[in-house]
Design an enzyme around this catalytic site. Sequence first.
Site, PDB file in Angstrom:
ATOM      1  N   ARG A  92       0.840  -1.211   0.000  1.00  0.00           N
ATOM      2  CA  ARG A  92       0.000   0.000   0.000  1.00  0.00           C
ATOM      3  C   ARG A  92       0.872   1.257   0.000  1.00  0.00           C
ATOM      4  O   ARG A  92       0.552   2.245  -0.674  1.00  0.00           O
ATOM      5  CB  ARG A  92      -0.931  -0.019   1.221  1.00  0.00           C
ATOM      6  CG  ARG A  92      -1.997   1.065   1.147  1.00  0.00           C
ATOM      7  CD  ARG A  92      -3.090   0.865   2.177  1.00  0.00           C
ATOM      8  NE  ARG A  92      -4.133   1.860   2.024  1.00  0.00           N
ATOM      9  CZ  ARG A  92      -4.676   2.508   3.049  1.00  0.00           C
ATOM     10  NH1 ARG A  92      -4.280   2.251   4.290  1.00  0.00           N
ATOM     11  NH2 ARG A  92      -5.619   3.413   2.843  1.00  0.00           N
TER      12      ARG A  92
ATOM     13  N   ASN B 171      -4.179   8.711   3.892  1.00  0.00           N
ATOM     14  CA  ASN B 171      -2.900   8.215   4.406  1.00  0.00           C
ATOM     15  C   ASN B 171      -2.892   8.012   5.921  1.00  0.00           C
ATOM     16  O   ASN B 171      -1.909   7.485   6.461  1.00  0.00           O
ATOM     17  CB  ASN B 171      -1.763   9.170   4.008  1.00  0.00           C
ATOM     18  CG  ASN B 171      -1.331   8.964   2.566  1.00  0.00           C
ATOM     19  OD1 ASN B 171      -1.544   7.872   2.014  1.00  0.00           O
ATOM     20  ND2 ASN B 171      -0.757   9.970   1.956  1.00  0.00           N
TER      21      ASN B 171
ATOM     22  N   HIS C 138      -5.123  -6.237  -3.070  1.00  0.00           N
ATOM     23  CA  HIS C 138      -6.095  -6.459  -1.996  1.00  0.00           C
ATOM     24  C   HIS C 138      -6.252  -7.949  -1.690  1.00  0.00           C
ATOM     25  O   HIS C 138      -7.163  -8.337  -0.983  1.00  0.00           O
ATOM     26  CB  HIS C 138      -7.431  -5.802  -2.351  1.00  0.00           C
ATOM     27  CG  HIS C 138      -7.342  -4.290  -2.411  1.00  0.00           C
ATOM     28  ND1 HIS C 138      -8.312  -3.503  -2.972  1.00  0.00           N
ATOM     29  CD2 HIS C 138      -6.375  -3.430  -1.966  1.00  0.00           C
ATOM     30  CE1 HIS C 138      -7.947  -2.222  -2.877  1.00  0.00           C
ATOM     31  NE2 HIS C 138      -6.777  -2.152  -2.279  1.00  0.00           N
TER      32      HIS C 138
ATOM     33  N   HIS D 200       0.609   4.424  -2.536  1.00  0.00           N
ATOM     34  CA  HIS D 200       0.321   5.786  -2.063  1.00  0.00           C
ATOM     35  C   HIS D 200       1.504   6.727  -2.292  1.00  0.00           C
ATOM     36  O   HIS D 200       1.311   7.932  -2.404  1.00  0.00           O
ATOM     37  CB  HIS D 200      -0.101   5.759  -0.594  1.00  0.00           C
ATOM     38  CG  HIS D 200      -1.512   5.288  -0.415  1.00  0.00           C
ATOM     39  ND1 HIS D 200      -2.387   5.834   0.501  1.00  0.00           N
ATOM     40  CD2 HIS D 200      -2.213   4.323  -1.058  1.00  0.00           C
ATOM     41  CE1 HIS D 200      -3.565   5.216   0.414  1.00  0.00           C
ATOM     42  NE2 HIS D 200      -3.477   4.281  -0.509  1.00  0.00           N
TER      43      HIS D 200
HETATM   44  C1  HEM Z   1      -8.767   2.292  -7.189  1.00  0.00           C
HETATM   45  C2  HEM Z   1      -7.758   1.794  -6.538  1.00  0.00           C
HETATM   46  C3  HEM Z   1      -7.705   1.553  -5.059  1.00  0.00           C
HETATM   47  C4  HEM Z   1      -8.565   1.904  -4.061  1.00  0.00           C
HETATM   48  C5  HEM Z   1      -9.863   2.664  -4.168  1.00  0.00           C
HETATM   49  C6  HEM Z   1      -8.006   1.390  -2.829  1.00  0.00           C
HETATM   50  C7  HEM Z   1      -8.563   1.575  -1.587  1.00  0.00           C
HETATM   51  C8  HEM Z   1      -8.131   0.970  -0.435  1.00  0.00           C
HETATM   52  C9  HEM Z   1      -8.773   1.073   0.859  1.00  0.00           C
HETATM   53  C10 HEM Z   1      -9.999   1.914   1.152  1.00  0.00           C
HETATM   54  C11 HEM Z   1      -8.106   0.275   1.712  1.00  0.00           C
HETATM   55  C12 HEM Z   1      -8.438   0.049   3.196  1.00  0.00           C
HETATM   56  C13 HEM Z   1      -7.621   0.988   4.050  1.00  0.00           C
HETATM   57  C14 HEM Z   1      -8.018   0.941   5.512  1.00  0.00           C
HETATM   58  O1  HEM Z   1      -9.203   0.940   5.815  1.00  0.00           O
HETATM   59  O2  HEM Z   1      -7.118   0.911   6.379  1.00  0.00           O
HETATM   60  C15 HEM Z   1      -7.021  -0.319   0.997  1.00  0.00           C
HETATM   61  C16 HEM Z   1      -6.116  -1.196   1.535  1.00  0.00           C
HETATM   62  C17 HEM Z   1      -5.030  -1.676   0.844  1.00  0.00           C
HETATM   63  N1  HEM Z   1      -4.659  -1.325  -0.430  1.00  0.00           N
HETATM   64 FE1  HEM Z   1      -5.762  -0.331  -1.777  1.00  0.00          FE
HETATM   65  N2  HEM Z   1      -6.850   0.744  -3.098  1.00  0.00           N
HETATM   66  C18 HEM Z   1      -6.620   0.821  -4.446  1.00  0.00           C
HETATM   67  C19 HEM Z   1      -5.515   0.348  -5.118  1.00  0.00           C
HETATM   68  C20 HEM Z   1      -4.448  -0.242  -4.523  1.00  0.00           C
HETATM   69  C21 HEM Z   1      -3.193  -0.535  -5.167  1.00  0.00           C
HETATM   70  C22 HEM Z   1      -2.877  -0.182  -6.621  1.00  0.00           C
HETATM   71  C23 HEM Z   1      -2.401  -1.149  -4.244  1.00  0.00           C
HETATM   72  C24 HEM Z   1      -0.990  -1.637  -4.375  1.00  0.00           C
HETATM   73  C25 HEM Z   1      -0.280  -1.636  -5.458  1.00  0.00           C
HETATM   74  C26 HEM Z   1      -3.174  -1.256  -3.031  1.00  0.00           C
HETATM   75  C27 HEM Z   1      -2.764  -1.912  -1.891  1.00  0.00           C
HETATM   76  C28 HEM Z   1      -3.514  -2.014  -0.741  1.00  0.00           C
HETATM   77  C29 HEM Z   1      -3.163  -2.897   0.371  1.00  0.00           C
HETATM   78  C30 HEM Z   1      -2.022  -3.889   0.393  1.00  0.00           C
HETATM   79  C31 HEM Z   1      -4.104  -2.652   1.367  1.00  0.00           C
HETATM   80  C32 HEM Z   1      -4.126  -3.288   2.773  1.00  0.00           C
HETATM   81  C33 HEM Z   1      -3.277  -2.385   3.689  1.00  0.00           C
HETATM   82  C34 HEM Z   1      -3.057  -2.906   5.094  1.00  0.00           C
HETATM   83  O3  HEM Z   1      -3.603  -3.923   5.500  1.00  0.00           O
HETATM   84  O4  HEM Z   1      -2.278  -2.234   5.841  1.00  0.00           O
HETATM   85  N3  HEM Z   1      -4.396  -0.678  -3.216  1.00  0.00           N
HETATM   86  N4  HEM Z   1      -7.054   0.121  -0.311  1.00  0.00           N
END
Ligand code: HEM
Length: 328
Positions: free
Chosen positions: A67, A96, A194, A71
């Site tokens: 993530r 963030n 995800h 970001h």
């Molecule tokens: C339209 C694209 C995306 C949206 C709307 C999105 C949105 C989100 C949201 C809302 C969360 C939950 C955060 C939380 O509640 O703490 C999340 C988690 C995460 N996202 Fe995305 N994301 C997107 C694309 C990506 C991309 C491109 C990557 C990596 C290359 C990514 C990697 C992650 C990971 C690994 C998590 C889990 C983080 C954790 O457990 O600490 N996401 N994302």
Amino acid sequence: MATVAFKLSLLVVLLNYTCLCYGSSPRLQIGYYKGKCPNNTDVEKIIKNSIRAQFRRNFAVVPQLLRLQFHDCAVRGCDASIFLDGDTTEKKAPPNLTVKGFDIIDKAKSAVEEHCPGVVSCADILIMAAREAVVLGGGRYFNVMTGRRDGLSSILSEAANLLPPAGISVDDSIALFANLGINVQDMVTLIGSHTVGFAHCSTFKDRLFNFKNTGKADPTMNHVLLNSLKHMCPKNSTKDFIVNLDRNTRSVISVDNSFFKEIQQKKGVLGIDQEIDLDIRTSGMVQKLASNNTFFNEQFAVALVKLGAVNILLEPLGEIRKSCRSIN
Ligand code: HEM
């Protein structure tokens, strides 16, 4: 209205970046740091060992690093702007506030500085660390290019405007990634990140109780998932709990294609996760990734390398920070 504002702010910020884009990827190289450190120090190995040691204490290193790469790269390019401390830096932007893993990179940076001071950028350390995360999650090893430099500014409003909300439409998501130079196939693949990690209830609660202001649940969500998420995220709870993004309980810490199989069963947690299976422009790629884990592993590596090349700073731009949290 919100969509138009989102697109406009995206355009304004990206136009401001065009001046940074002229140093493009040709000068990023595989093994850029070879021969640049005292005693032929192997920078990639130091980072690998640091991330591995931290992973042994905490599996969450894997999702946190993935993530972080997104970001960082989505705002001002992959320039480590997300790491800068301050009251008005990217770190303070709402999307963030739940990003973790800054300490992981601090530790890797300290390990590198011990053997090779002042040479390796924080931007490159993040890219190498995210590659290790993929491998530790059971994904495929791949070469990463290095030679990025660290940015000199970090602006809260840019991150607030550019980082996508969970309920972003497929249209807006395609536009957002296109502005980063990333095509629809790679966008779908990257959202496959995800397959690991968590989401807070607040990021998808509307889908459970008030989808598009209907007062009802999102009709596309699998009923078993709906009931279990309602249980884990009670309507009137003041606590913001977390749930796994990948609903396959045997695969929550694995970097694999199980996320795509789950969304095909209507078990996407975030709005965008489900939408990429429902939209004709993205569902073909979801199907390909869901049906072949080897293909997923290959494409995931390709897409992460492309993400890592977004708007990078090359010498003489930027600097090599001493600490990832502040400019020199
Ligand atoms: C339209 C694209 C995306 C949206 C709307 C999105 C949105 C989100 C949201 C809302 C969360 C939950 C955060 C939380 O509640 O703490 C999340 C988690 C995460 N996202 Fe995305 N994301 C997107 C694309 C990506 C991309 C491109 C990557 C990596 C290359 C990514 C990697 C992650 C990971 C690994 C998590 C889990 C983080 C954790 O457990 O600490 N996401 N994302």
